[in-house]
Write a protein that holds these residues in place. Structure first.
Motif, PDB file in Angstrom:
ATOM      1  N   GLN A   1      -7.594   5.425  13.899  1.00  0.00           N
ATOM      2  CA  GLN A   1      -6.590   5.519  15.056  1.00  0.00           C
ATOM      3  C   GLN A   1      -6.118   6.835  15.171  1.00  0.00           C
ATOM      4  O   GLN A   1      -5.138   6.259  16.063  1.00  0.00           O
TER       5      GLN A   1
ATOM      6  N   GLU B   1       0.587  -1.214   0.086  1.00  0.00           N
ATOM      7  CA  GLU B   1       0.008   0.147  -0.059  1.00  0.00           C
ATOM      8  C   GLU B   1       1.179   0.935   0.167  1.00  0.00           C
ATOM      9  O   GLU B   1       1.583   1.439   0.478  1.00  0.00           O
TER      10      GLU B   1
ATOM     11  N   ALA C   1      -9.808   6.383   8.941  1.00  0.00           N
ATOM     12  CA  ALA C   1     -11.515   6.102   9.096  1.00  0.00           C
ATOM     13  C   ALA C   1     -11.475   4.949   9.794  1.00  0.00           C
ATOM     14  O   ALA C   1     -12.776   5.141  10.357  1.00  0.00           O
ATOM     15  N   LEU C   2     -10.454   4.711   9.818  1.00  0.00           N
ATOM     16  CA  LEU C   2     -10.401   3.784  11.130  1.00  0.00           C
ATOM     17  C   LEU C   2      -9.632   4.478  13.055  1.00  0.00           C
ATOM     18  O   LEU C   2     -10.942   3.568  14.011  1.00  0.00           O
TER      19      LEU C   2
ATOM     20  N   LYS D   1      -0.746  14.259   6.346  1.00  0.00           N
ATOM     21  CA  LYS D   1      -1.518  13.972   4.881  1.00  0.00           C
ATOM     22  C   LYS D   1      -0.395  15.487   3.952  1.00  0.00           C
ATOM     23  O   LYS D   1       0.707  15.089   3.211  1.00  0.00           O
TER      24      LYS D   1
ATOM     25  N   TYR E   1      -3.931  13.856  11.030  1.00  0.00           N
ATOM     26  CA  TYR E   1      -3.970  13.609   9.256  1.00  0.00           C
ATOM     27  C   TYR E   1      -3.751  14.244   8.596  1.00  0.00           C
ATOM     28  O   TYR E   1      -3.212  14.245   7.672  1.00  0.00           O
TER      29      TYR E   1
ATOM     30  N   ASP F   1      -2.593   5.421   1.545  1.00  0.00           N
ATOM     31  CA  ASP F   1      -3.615   4.964   1.699  1.00  0.00           C
ATOM     32  C   ASP F   1      -3.401   4.176   3.046  1.00  0.00           C
ATOM     33  O   ASP F   1      -4.261   4.099   3.434  1.00  0.00           O
ATOM     34  N   ILE F   2      -2.330   4.316   3.623  1.00  0.00           N
ATOM     35  CA  ILE F   2      -1.714   3.663   4.645  1.00  0.00           C
ATOM     36  C   ILE F   2      -2.814   4.769   5.821  1.00  0.00           C
ATOM     37  O   ILE F   2      -3.519   4.645   6.696  1.00  0.00           O
TER      38      ILE F   2
ATOM     39  N   LYS G   1      -5.098   7.696   4.566  1.00  0.00           N
ATOM     40  CA  LYS G   1      -6.212   7.156   5.237  1.00  0.00           C
ATOM     41  C   LYS G   1      -6.818   6.510   5.994  1.00  0.00           C
ATOM     42  O   LYS G   1      -8.047   6.152   6.132  1.00  0.00           O
ATOM     43  N   ARG G   2      -6.877   4.733   5.845  1.00  0.00           N
ATOM     44  CA  ARG G   2      -7.068   3.676   6.688  1.00  0.00           C
ATOM     45  C   ARG G   2      -7.047   4.362   7.962  1.00  0.00           C
ATOM     46  O   ARG G   2      -7.876   3.670   8.337  1.00  0.00           O
ATOM     47  N   ARG G   3      -5.595   4.544   8.319  1.00  0.00           N
ATOM     48  CA  ARG G   3      -5.789   4.406   9.625  1.00  0.00           C
ATOM     49  C   ARG G   3      -7.095   6.255  10.377  1.00  0.00           C
ATOM     50  O   ARG G   3      -7.671   5.926  11.275  1.00  0.00           O
TER      51      ARG G   3
END
Length: 76
Positions: A55, A41, A52-53, A65, A61, A45-46, A48-50
């Protein structure tokens, strides 16, 4: 009758070599085949996933970013 345990050693060795190449090919293949390894990944992307979860927070973020985008623009 003609096989005393060593006459076919050369062919036996060839088959071991073929199997080793085949097994290496299965595990080293870079494509996304079901049941195989996944592609790596991207860092964004990692991130964004963190987010979204849940974390990391929105502030974290945005900071990370910005850092990742600056790093990718410096590489270009």
């Amino acid at each position: 009758m003609f096989y005393d345990g060593y006459h076919f050693w050369g062919m036996h060795l060839v088959w071991w070599f073929v199997w080793m190449i085949f097994i290496f090919w299965i595990f080293a293949i870079p494509y996304d085949i079901p049941g195989q390894r996944r592609k790596r990944e991207a860092p964004l992307d990692i991130l964004k996933r963190r987010f979204a979860l849940g974390q990391i927070t929105n502030t974290e973020y945005q900071e990370k970013k910005k850092i990742l985008e600056n790093d990718s623009s410096n590489l270009s």
